[in-house]
Design an enzyme around this catalytic site. Structure first.
Site, PDB file in Angstrom:
ATOM      1  N   ASP A   1       0.821  -1.220   0.000  1.00 20.94           N
ATOM      2  CA  ASP A   1       0.000   0.000   0.000  1.00 20.94           C
ATOM      3  C   ASP A   1       0.853   1.268   0.000  1.00 20.94           C
ATOM      4  O   ASP A   1       0.687   2.150   0.851  1.00 20.94           O
ATOM      5  CB  ASP A   1      -0.939   0.019   1.213  1.00 20.94           C
ATOM      6  CG  ASP A   1      -1.698  -1.276   1.395  1.00 20.94           C
ATOM      7  OD1 ASP A   1      -2.270  -1.759   0.408  1.00 20.94           O
ATOM      8  OD2 ASP A   1      -1.712  -1.812   2.520  1.00 20.94           O
TER       9      ASP A   1
ATOM     10  N   GLU B   1     -11.440   1.045  -3.019  1.00 27.26           N
ATOM     11  CA  GLU B   1     -10.704   1.288  -1.776  1.00 27.26           C
ATOM     12  C   GLU B   1      -9.457   2.101  -2.079  1.00 27.26           C
ATOM     13  O   GLU B   1      -9.249   2.568  -3.199  1.00 27.26           O
ATOM     14  CB  GLU B   1     -10.322  -0.040  -1.118  1.00 27.26           C
ATOM     15  CG  GLU B   1      -9.482  -0.935  -2.017  1.00 27.26           C
ATOM     16  CD  GLU B   1      -9.224  -2.312  -1.425  1.00 27.26           C
ATOM     17  OE1 GLU B   1      -9.490  -2.511  -0.235  1.00 27.26           O
ATOM     18  OE2 GLU B   1      -8.736  -3.186  -2.165  1.00 27.26           O
TER      19      GLU B   1
END
Length: 510
Positions: free
Chosen positions: A26, A195
């Site tokens: 991420d 997301e």
């Protein structure tokens, strides 16, 4: 010739992907002046929020961490491998570095610092709640307003495929409204699991770069609106196409001083974790971003037009000077005093911490770990087992939902043996991977050779040369976390004499 297991810089003005061939999950990226900084998820490991630095977006070094201990501290005294620090955003505003992240069980946190080296503030809970993940702030220089966007984890909230937006106080410590859905992924044909939003201002629009479609099989999207609260238009801007880069998943956009645009994102690779790719980016005639090669990931590409830098990659090797370990290492929970001992020479001294869970490395908080640094490599370390406590043991491990380790154990009669053990996914106890053999002077050199597919070949040298041990072990990830290399020392519970293990010359080679 470089002894690094992977370098992205090919030395001829080009680079290859991934630029970070390890589990930097991420990622988010930021430029301040001529320096580039990157942070990533660290989940339940401490210290958390790694900080990487580059001058050319290709050669990266690890310079530290923004969070020394996870909060709430009492919840991270034991391993919580898939919890903790999820999907951070890194920003710079008003002379201050900011990192926001979502803890799926507690809410949105932030820390800040006057410099990347710190000192970093203690974590502040900006928005409490379950399932609040992937937050990203924006200080809008055009309006003077501050905003925050975040996604949702269905496992905690029952909500997914939504992005929620808030007005935020300029000091980054609170929200000024109850928030509302600014993007409903259910209303975008074919989109699901939206997301990882990253929020920007560009060309008179608010932009959200956000992936959808799932970590292993999805795509990178871009959304734009004239007003922060919408309505947003959506477009897929990077997909796997005919490449081997599955996903590709969330990341961040960065612009060089010359105005060139680049995008860093991750690719999920099983036991290797989420590796990081660098894509060229431009703005099309319709003023939408075009990432990679016409919307597909590149494998090899000319480097950014930035000053040439030395070839670099995050550190792996360690001589443990004075008993200290480098920033590449993390504990599997918040550390406690007494796990290590400082001293005048080189070598890491780990106390054999008494534990009733000594048979299961997945449950031990005092395992010192680092990421698998490439698809193929060999890790070696020297070890000596000190003390007289029966049952004390220490070793080198590959740790995931399944694990295997090789190391030394002291028997009740005082002898030290080389042992090799493993536990399958779901197994509550470990088993022998090979027959034990004597380690006459209580020391050994340990080796794990990792080949394609994260297949691990164990071996040891107890004084008469290298000998392979056991069958090939296939490393496994946890749910969101790649497999890890680990050093540990432990002992059965009780009031026996203290023991310790000394680790020396940790090396990783191609």
């Amino acid at each position: 010739m470089s002894r690094r297991p992977w370098t992205a810089d090919l030395g001829d003005g080009t680079y290859r992907n991934p630029v970070l061939n390890a589990d930097w999950s991420d990622p988010d990226v930021l430029r301040v002046g001529e320096d580039y900084y990157l942070t990533a998820s660290s989940f339940g490991r401490a210290p958390g929020l790694p900080l990487l630095h580059s001058r050319d977006l290709v050669n990266w070094t690890l310079v530290g961490h923004a969070v020394e201990r996870l909060v709430p501290e009492e919840e991270f005294t034991e391993p919580q491998h898939d919890r903790g620090v999820w999907a951070p955003s890194l920003r710079h505003h008003d002379g201050t570095f900011w990192i926001f992240w979502g803890d799926p069980d507690h809410g949105v946190y932030q820390v800040n610092a006057p410099a990347i080296q710190g000192p970093w503030s203690t974590p502040h809970l900006v928005k409490p709640g379950k399932g609040l993940i992937d937050p990203c702030p924006l200080w809008d220089e055009e309006s003077g307003e501050a905003y925050l966007v975040h996604a949702w984890a269905k496992s905690r909230s029952g909500v997914k495929n939504r992005l929620t937006g808030h007005r935020m106080s300029p000091d980054g410590r609170g929200l000024l409204d109850d928030g509302r859905t600014i993007v409903d992924g259910d209303q975008i044909p074919g989109w699901f699991t939206l997301e990882g939003p990253k929020l920007y201002r560009h060309d008179g629009h608010f932009w959200i770069f956000a992936p959808a479609g799932g970590v292993e099989t999805g795509w990178q999207g871009a959304l734009r609106a004239r007003d922060f609260f919408g309505p947003y238009e959506a477009r897929v801007v990077l997909r796997q196409g005919g490449t081997p880069v599955n996903g590709p998943h969330q990341g961040g956009w960065v612009r060089t001083p010359a105005g060139d645009d680049w995008f860093l994102h991750f690719q999920a690779r099983g036991a290797y974790g989420r590796v990081v790719h660098l894509q060229p980016m431009r703005w099309g005639e319709d003023r939408w971003p075009v990432i990679g090669d016409a919307g597909e990931p590149v494998a090899v590409h000319p480097k950014p037009g930035l000053p040439r830098q030395p070839v670099a990659a995050p550190a792996t090797d360690d001589d443990f000077p004075g008993g200290r370990y480098g920033p590449q290492w993390q504990w599997t929970a918040n550390p406690r005093p007494g796990w290590t001992a400082r001293h005048a020479g080189d070598g890491l001294r780990l106390s054999c911490v008494p534990s009733g869970q000594a048979h299961d490395l997945r449950r031990l908080p005092h395992v010192l770990v680092q990421r698998l640094p490439a698809e193929r490599f060999t890790a070696e370390v020297g070890i000596r087992l000190d003390g007289t406590a029966a049952g004390a043991r220490a070793g080198l491990a590959v740790l995931g939902d399944a694990f295997s380790w090789i190391g030394l154990q002291r028997d009740a009669d005082g002898t030290v043996r080389l042992v090799h053990r493993f536990a399958e996914t779901g197994a509550e106890r470990e088993r022998d991977a090979a027959a034990a053999r004597s380690a006459p002077d209580g020391s050994a050199r340990l080796r794990i050779e990792v080949t394609e597919g994260a297949r691990c070949h164990f071996g040891a040298d107890t004084g008469s040369g290298w000998t392979p041990s056991g069958e090939v072990f296939a490393a496994t990830p946890w749910r969101w976390v790649g497999a890890l290399l680990g050093l540990f020392a432990t002992a059965p519970p009780g009031d026996g004499p203290p023991s310790a293990a000394t680790f020396t010359h940790f090396r990783i080679t191609p």
